[in-house]
Structures are given as C-alpha cells and as structure tokens.
Enzyme design. Structure first.
Site, PDB file in Angstrom:
ATOM      1  N   CYS A 244     -85.892 113.462  75.435  1.00  0.00           N
ATOM      2  CA  CYS A 244     -87.196 113.727  74.953  1.00  0.00           C
ATOM      3  C   CYS A 244     -88.070 112.437  75.058  1.00  0.00           C
ATOM      4  O   CYS A 244     -89.479 112.465  74.739  1.00  0.00           O
ATOM      5  CB  CYS A 244     -87.227 113.991  73.478  1.00  0.00           C
ATOM      6  SG  CYS A 244     -86.278 115.537  73.179  1.00  0.00           S
TER       7      CYS A 244
ATOM      8  N   HIS B 202     -93.989 112.057  70.315  1.00  0.00           N
ATOM      9  CA  HIS B 202     -93.093 113.122  70.761  1.00  0.00           C
ATOM     10  C   HIS B 202     -93.171 114.167  69.496  1.00  0.00           C
ATOM     11  O   HIS B 202     -92.980 113.807  68.517  1.00  0.00           O
ATOM     12  CB  HIS B 202     -91.573 112.709  71.000  1.00  0.00           C
ATOM     13  CG  HIS B 202     -90.611 113.747  71.031  1.00  0.00           C
ATOM     14  ND1 HIS B 202     -90.747 114.834  72.011  1.00  0.00           N
ATOM     15  CD2 HIS B 202     -89.469 113.937  70.544  1.00  0.00           C
ATOM     16  CE1 HIS B 202     -89.648 115.784  71.962  1.00  0.00           C
ATOM     17  NE2 HIS B 202     -89.070 115.059  70.801  1.00  0.00           N
TER      18      HIS B 202
ATOM     19  N   ASN C  14     -90.183 121.773  69.721  1.00  0.00           N
ATOM     20  CA  ASN C  14     -89.840 120.645  70.355  1.00  0.00           C
ATOM     21  C   ASN C  14     -89.722 120.988  71.970  1.00  0.00           C
ATOM     22  O   ASN C  14     -88.572 121.661  72.083  1.00  0.00           O
ATOM     23  CB  ASN C  14     -88.658 119.875  69.911  1.00  0.00           C
ATOM     24  CG  ASN C  14     -88.100 118.786  70.417  1.00  0.00           C
ATOM     25  OD1 ASN C  14     -88.792 118.300  71.477  1.00  0.00           O
ATOM     26  ND2 ASN C  14     -87.163 118.067  69.624  1.00  0.00           N
TER      27      ASN C  14
HETATM   28  O1  UT7 Z   1     -86.385 115.536  70.073  1.00  0.00           O
HETATM   29  C1  UT7 Z   1     -85.540 114.624  69.305  1.00  0.00           C
HETATM   30  C2  UT7 Z   1     -84.513 115.260  68.791  1.00  0.00           C
HETATM   31  N1  UT7 Z   1     -84.421 116.060  67.690  1.00  0.00           N
HETATM   32  C3  UT7 Z   1     -85.189 115.832  66.401  1.00  0.00           C
HETATM   33  O2  UT7 Z   1     -85.893 114.905  66.233  1.00  0.00           O
HETATM   34  C4  UT7 Z   1     -84.631 116.143  65.131  1.00  0.00           C
HETATM   35  C5  UT7 Z   1     -84.121 115.272  63.989  1.00  0.00           C
HETATM   36  N2  UT7 Z   1     -83.715 116.142  62.999  1.00  0.00           N
HETATM   37  C6  UT7 Z   1     -84.420 116.973  62.047  1.00  0.00           C
HETATM   38  O3  UT7 Z   1     -85.518 117.213  62.471  1.00  0.00           O
HETATM   39  C7  UT7 Z   1     -83.696 117.500  60.942  1.00  0.00           C
HETATM   40  O4  UT7 Z   1     -82.559 116.697  60.596  1.00  0.00           O
HETATM   41  C8  UT7 Z   1     -83.395 118.879  60.929  1.00  0.00           C
HETATM   42  C9  UT7 Z   1     -84.418 119.945  60.917  1.00  0.00           C
HETATM   43  C10 UT7 Z   1     -82.651 119.256  62.354  1.00  0.00           C
HETATM   44  C11 UT7 Z   1     -82.453 119.234  60.032  1.00  0.00           C
HETATM   45  O5  UT7 Z   1     -83.390 119.411  58.767  1.00  0.00           O
HETATM   46  P1  UT7 Z   1     -82.654 118.536  57.300  1.00  0.00           P
HETATM   47  O6  UT7 Z   1     -83.474 118.499  56.408  1.00  0.00           O
HETATM   48  O7  UT7 Z   1     -81.816 117.318  57.808  1.00  0.00           O
HETATM   49  O8  UT7 Z   1     -81.419 119.812  56.963  1.00  0.00           O
HETATM   50  P2  UT7 Z   1     -80.107 119.641  56.881  1.00  0.00           P
HETATM   51  O9  UT7 Z   1     -79.342 119.294  58.204  1.00  0.00           O
HETATM   52  O10 UT7 Z   1     -79.648 118.790  55.681  1.00  0.00           O
HETATM   53  O11 UT7 Z   1     -79.584 121.212  56.453  1.00  0.00           O
HETATM   54  C12 UT7 Z   1     -80.022 121.500  55.034  1.00  0.00           C
HETATM   55  C13 UT7 Z   1     -79.523 122.808  54.826  1.00  0.00           C
HETATM   56  C14 UT7 Z   1     -78.232 122.926  55.239  1.00  0.00           C
HETATM   57  O12 UT7 Z   1     -77.411 123.981  54.392  1.00  0.00           O
HETATM   58  P3  UT7 Z   1     -76.761 123.397  53.020  1.00  0.00           P
HETATM   59  O13 UT7 Z   1     -75.418 122.824  53.728  1.00  0.00           O
HETATM   60  O14 UT7 Z   1     -77.482 122.226  52.141  1.00  0.00           O
HETATM   61  O15 UT7 Z   1     -76.088 124.460  52.194  1.00  0.00           O
HETATM   62  C15 UT7 Z   1     -78.075 123.773  56.404  1.00  0.00           C
HETATM   63  O16 UT7 Z   1     -77.015 124.566  56.753  1.00  0.00           O
HETATM   64  O17 UT7 Z   1     -80.067 123.847  55.809  1.00  0.00           O
HETATM   65  C16 UT7 Z   1     -79.315 124.874  56.337  1.00  0.00           C
HETATM   66  N3  UT7 Z   1     -79.943 125.156  57.618  1.00  0.00           N
HETATM   67  C17 UT7 Z   1     -80.654 126.120  57.784  1.00  0.00           C
HETATM   68  N4  UT7 Z   1     -80.960 127.069  56.788  1.00  0.00           N
HETATM   69  C18 UT7 Z   1     -81.991 127.987  57.303  1.00  0.00           C
HETATM   70  C19 UT7 Z   1     -79.997 124.279  58.820  1.00  0.00           C
HETATM   71  N5  UT7 Z   1     -80.568 125.132  59.488  1.00  0.00           N
HETATM   72  C20 UT7 Z   1     -80.991 126.092  59.106  1.00  0.00           C
HETATM   73  C21 UT7 Z   1     -82.025 127.098  59.496  1.00  0.00           C
HETATM   74  N6  UT7 Z   1     -82.275 127.979  58.604  1.00  0.00           N
HETATM   75  N7  UT7 Z   1     -82.332 127.090  60.753  1.00  0.00           N
END
Ligand code: UT7
Length: 325
Positions: free
Chosen positions: A119, A252, A282
């Site tokens: 990225c 980005h 993204n």
């Molecule tokens: O290009 C550079 C690369 N990428 C990035 O910059 C991404 C950087 N990271 C992020 O943007 C975030 O960490 C994410 C958007 C990927 C995730 O957001 P988060 O606030 O860190 O969520 P999380 O991983 O803590 O997940 C929270 C909850 C989980 O459920 P539990 O364990 O709390 O019950 C996940 O299973 O959200 C759940 N979850 C979803 N629910 C519905 C994860 N993905 C999804 C989804 N739909 N697509």
C-alpha cells in the site's frame, strides 16, 4: 539551479462493477459469511468498492489511468522515458506489469519496472521517479498504482474481504525548474512481514502456501497511526515546512479512523484531508493516485497548492511525499 520533478497530469480508472456494502453483504451471506453495512461503515468508513471483471488485469486498469494522466498533461506516450508501476497484484510473476502496460500504451523502448511496496507502493514509485528525474536519468515519467486486490481476497474471511477494492491512479511527472516535489521519506521494517501478507508462492508448477491476503488488522492499525505521523513530520521538516503549510493531506485510503487519527496528530481539520475510501475501499498501491486524481477533477485540489501524500502497508512499509502541484 536545482532540478525538480513536477506532476503535470493526473488520471485514474475504476472498473465499472461497483458493490455497495449491502451488495457485498448479500453476496457473502449466500456463502454463509455474515457482515453488515453498519459494521463496515462504523469500523472503516467504507461504503462501496469496485471489482474488476475476471479477464481484466492490473495493466488494463493502469493503462486507462495512464492514458487519462497523459491527456491531462498534454504529453504523448512516445515522449515518456520512464514507467514505474506500483502493484502487489501483477498480471504475471514476470515480466513486470510495467512492461506489459508499456506495450499496451505504445511507449516501447523506455525504462519500465514494477515497485513492490504494497500500500506504500505509490509513494515509493513517486520518490524513485523523482530521484531519477533529479539526476537527469529521466525527463518525463509515468507513475502508476494499479491493483486487482479482489483476486487475492479470501471471501470466507470477513475481517479482510470487506476492506479492499480494485482500481488505478496515475501521474505524469516532468523535469522542471520550479517545484515540484519538495521532499520525501521512505521506510520499511521487515520484522512485521507476517501482519499483512499473501504468504503463497509459485514453485515447481504449483502454488505453494496460502495465496490469499491475511492480516492482523489491529496490529496494522496501531503501527500505521504511529508511522504516518512520524513520516509526515520528517518530510515536512526536510522541506522546512510545517503542517500549517499543507493545503491537502492525501493519505493512503485504508480506514477513515486511521486518517482521522493522522489528521488529529498533525492538528489538521478533516476538511483538509482528501477522503475517497468511502467510495473506493482500500485499493492498496492505487489508492493515493486515485484520491489525488478524484480531488483534482472535482476541483478541490488546485495548481500551486501544497500536498502531503502518505502511504503505509505490508512489509511493513511507509513513507510520505511533500509536493507543490
Ligand atoms: O492498507 C493497509 C492495510 N490495512 C489497514 O490499514 C487495516 C488496518 N486495520 C483496520 O482497519 C481495522 O483493524 C479493521 C477494520 C480491520 C478491524 O476493525 P477493528 O475495530 O480492529 O475490529 P476487530 O478486529 O477488533 O473486530 C471487532 C469485532 C470482532 O467480533 P468480536 O470478536 O468482538 O465478537 C470481529 O469478529 O468485529 C467482528 N468483525 C466483523 N463483524 C462484521 C470483523 N470483521 C467483521 C465484518 N463484519 N466484516
């Protein structure tokens, strides 16, 4: 007199198939994967993304973006003496997507190569082209970010497949006695390889390992917020500028919360940040070029303005470019 490189034209291209969060959620639900528009918008700011048709490659998306940038610059393909394509989804293992694109463009003969910095690829490619123009190794360069990330998504993994999209962004960079790119700053830390990768490879006629994107989202998030702030400050300092001099921050486009955090740390209001992640998702190496061209064409970004471009991604890689348009 110092020689600068200046962006003289921008272009971008999105494949026509657009999926809103609701469209994607419906497709995923049919495979037993549960997500929702609310979750995606709240956690990422993404509302839609574009996916390329199966027979469309990064070079096709990049070609359309490149043609549009050339037209904006008033430069002919045959005048280009350097093509750099930033991509993590190349058409082939080799040759480079840049060579494939060069032939489709009809710019045969000039230097052409790919940059792999995930990225951060557009920032890396822009910095390399700038350095080559400053040394006189090139005079008119095409810098292109092009991706078909839909090809490497695991549609059974809802934590990643809702985040990414396909597209391309391009700029024409020309030698100039007026600025121009003022400063850049590139970094990588390979100890974080495992937090964002496609750990497969081609060997003995087979794909070995897992050929789909895997990510520790929270680890990436935390690292991204820290390094983007530092890269911004170092780049501004190199040019003797401060955040107050920036007309637009073009980061980005991964997650609106990362962009908000970066802006907050730099004390920049969000109305000085170009945001396209809501419409594009993204698009990895394509995202900064896409965001820049979108903002140039809708009239927000104007000639003479000071822009800070920033990228962060797999590797772990990060960097920034400060420029006057
Ligand atoms: O290009 C550079 C690369 N990428 C990035 O910059 C991404 C950087 N990271 C992020 O943007 C975030 O960490 C994410 C958007 C990927 C995730 O957001 P988060 O606030 O860190 O969520 P999380 O991983 O803590 O997940 C929270 C909850 C989980 O459920 P539990 O364990 O709390 O019950 C996940 O299973 O959200 C759940 N979850 C979803 N629910 C519905 C994860 N993905 C999804 C989804 N739909 N697509």
């Amino acid at each position: 007199m110092r020689l600068y490189s200046r962006i003289t034209g921008t272009g971008s291209y999105l494949p026509p198939r657009r999926l809103s969060n609701a469209d994607l959620a419906a497709e995923l639900a049919a495979q037993g994967v549960e997500t929702s528009d609310d979750w995606i918008v709240e956690r990422t700011g993404i509302r839609a993304r574009h996916f390329a048709a199966p027979d469309v490659c990064s070079s096709d998306l990049g070609l359309a973006a490149a043609r549009s940038a050339l037209q904006a610059a008033g430069v002919l393909a045959k005048e280009i003496d350097l093509i750099i394509v930033a991509t993590s989804t190349p058409d082939m293992v080799f040759p480079s997507t840049a060579c494939i694109l060069q032939n489709k463009l009809g710019a045969n003969g000039c230097a052409a190569f790919d940059v792999q910095a995930v990225c951060s690829g557009f920032i890396y490619a822009l910095s390399i082209a700038d350095a080559m123009i400053q040394t006189g190794a090139a005079k008119k360069a095409l810098v292109i970010g092009a991706e078909v990330f839909s090809r490497i998504l695991d549609f059974k993994d809802r934590t990643t497949c809702v985040l990414f999209g396909d597209g391309a962004g391009a700029v024409v960079l020309e030698a100039s006695e007026t600025p121009g790119i003022l400063a850049s700053d590139l970094h990588a830390d390979g100890k974080h390889v495992g937090i964002l990768c496609v750990p497969g490879n081609v060997s003995g006629g087979q794909v070995l390992g897992h050929p789909l994107l895997t990510m520790d989202g929270q680890a990436v998030f935390k690292l991204a917020v820290g390094v983007l702030d530092e890269a911004a400050r170092v780049t501004l300092a190199k040019a003797g500028k401060t955040a107050a001099d920036i007309d637009w921050l073009i980061p980005h486009q991964a997650n609106i919360r990362i962009m908000q955090s970066t802006a907050r740390k730099l004390k920049l209001p969000m109305d000085k940040v170009i945001v396209t992640v809501d419409q594009h998702g993204n698009t990895s190496a394509a995202s900064i070029g896409l965001a820049l061209d979108t903002a140039v064409r809708d009239g927000r970004v104007k000639p003479g303005q000071m822009l800070l471009l920033e990228g962060v991604g797999g590797g772990f890689t990060w960097g920034a470019v400060l420029l006057q348009l």
